[in-house]
Design an enzyme around this catalytic site. Structure first.
Site, short mmCIF file in Angstrom:
data_model
loop_
_atom_site.label_atom_id
_atom_site.label_comp_id
_atom_site.label_asym_id
_atom_site.label_seq_id
_atom_site.Cartn_x
_atom_site.Cartn_y
_atom_site.Cartn_z
N TYR A 114 0.86 -1.19 0.00
CA TYR A 114 0.00 0.00 0.00
C TYR A 114 0.89 1.23 0.00
O TYR A 114 1.57 1.51 0.98
CB TYR A 114 -0.90 -0.03 1.25
CG TYR A 114 -1.94 1.07 1.35
CD1 TYR A 114 -2.21 1.94 0.30
CD2 TYR A 114 -2.66 1.23 2.52
CE1 TYR A 114 -3.16 2.93 0.41
CE2 TYR A 114 -3.62 2.23 2.65
CZ TYR A 114 -3.87 3.07 1.58
OH TYR A 114 -4.81 4.06 1.71
N LYS A 142 -1.41 -1.48 -3.99
CA LYS A 142 -2.40 -0.40 -4.08
C LYS A 142 -1.62 0.89 -4.19
O LYS A 142 -0.96 1.34 -3.26
CB LYS A 142 -3.29 -0.39 -2.83
CG LYS A 142 -4.27 0.78 -2.80
CD LYS A 142 -5.05 0.79 -1.49
CE LYS A 142 -5.98 1.99 -1.40
NZ LYS A 142 -6.71 2.05 -0.11
#
Length: 273
Positions: A114, A142
């Site tokens: 992330y 992500k």
């Protein structure tokens, strides 16, 4: 491994700030019915910094129970504390989550990196992602910078070793048209069906249909961030009758001056409060 519209789910709370498990089950049923492709629990949108470890594990376990394996469950397990990140990731694995979303991976469960420098003040550069992509249980990233050039570079450097997911609703369509597999979305909380259909079109390379659908969502992409996430999205879900009004400090209820603006964006997306 995962694809499409992956909703960064809010954590329903009662007015006294206690967890609302019935509300969580109701939200999950809503998303399964509306076509969300995966459920991401206790991430930033799920107010993870305000949940203690026991609550965090409870939400993960309940999400797995309520989905009944109809869609994947991705558990947010990142933390500033390495010890806590390990404990939460282990909890997610033992609770049956399909993957974890975190900054530093420490467990054999599939991991999604992330990168959100706007919140962490630390940017995971493409060359670092490329090195990490060789680790077998790192399956995706992500990427929340909203920088399409960054996304293109990650795709080029990593080849097909990991999947790229957008973490920015406003640029998600374009990133999927470049080759990203989906989006971990705040907007999908409010408009899961349209978000799912837009992702389906974009990942299939159908720009015309994706653009038409994304234009309906554009107002939500913007107004769901008029105050700190998840303040606006929790207000919208309360307005829709899906959750109680609970939210935890330091977050506070949405300022009244934004209510009409958000209602208009919901109407544009075909959502009735």
């Amino acid at each position: 491994m995962f694809h499409g519209s992956m909703v960064a789910l809010v954590t329903p709370m009662h007015a006294d700030e206690s967890l609302d498990s019935e509300g969580l089950e109701r939200l999950i049923e809503f998303h399964v019915a509306e076509g969300s492709d995966a459920i991401v629990v206790v991430g930033t949108t799920g107010e993870s910094p305000t949940l203690d470890e026991k609550e965090h594990c409870t939400v993960i376990r309940q999400a797995v129970e309520f989905t009944k394996r109809r869609v994947p469950v991705i558990a947010g397990t990142g933390s500033n504390s390495t010890h806590e990140a390990i404990a939460l990731t282990r909890c997610a694995m033992e609770g049956g989550a399909d993957a974890c979303l975190l900054v530093t991976p420490y467990s054999p469960i599939p991991q999604i990196l992330y990168n959100v420098p706007g919140r962490t003040a630390c940017d995971m550069l493409p060359e670092t992602v490329a090195r990490l992509s060789t680790i077998p249980n790192i399956v995706g990233i992500k990427e929340a910078t909203g920088n399409l050039g960054r996304g293109r570079e990650i795709l080029e450097r990593c080849d097909d070793r990991i999947d790229l997911y957008s973490g920015d609703d406003a640029t998600a369509m374009e990133l999927m048209l470049l080759g990203a597999k989906g989006v971990i979305s705040v907007t999908a909380n409010v408009a899961p069906r349209v978000m799912h259909e837009m992702c389906e079109a974009a990942t299939a390379g159908d720009r015309a249909r994706a653009t038409t659908l994304n234009e309906r969502l554009a107002g939500l992409h913007e107004t769901l961030f008029v105050e700190a996430n998840p303040i606006p999205v929790k207000w919208a879900l309360y307005e829709m009758g899906l959750i109680p009004a609970g939210i935890r400090l330091p977050l506070t209820p949405l300022s009244e001056r934004y209510h009409d603006t958000l209602r208009q964006a919901m109407t544009q997306a075909g959502i009735n409060g």
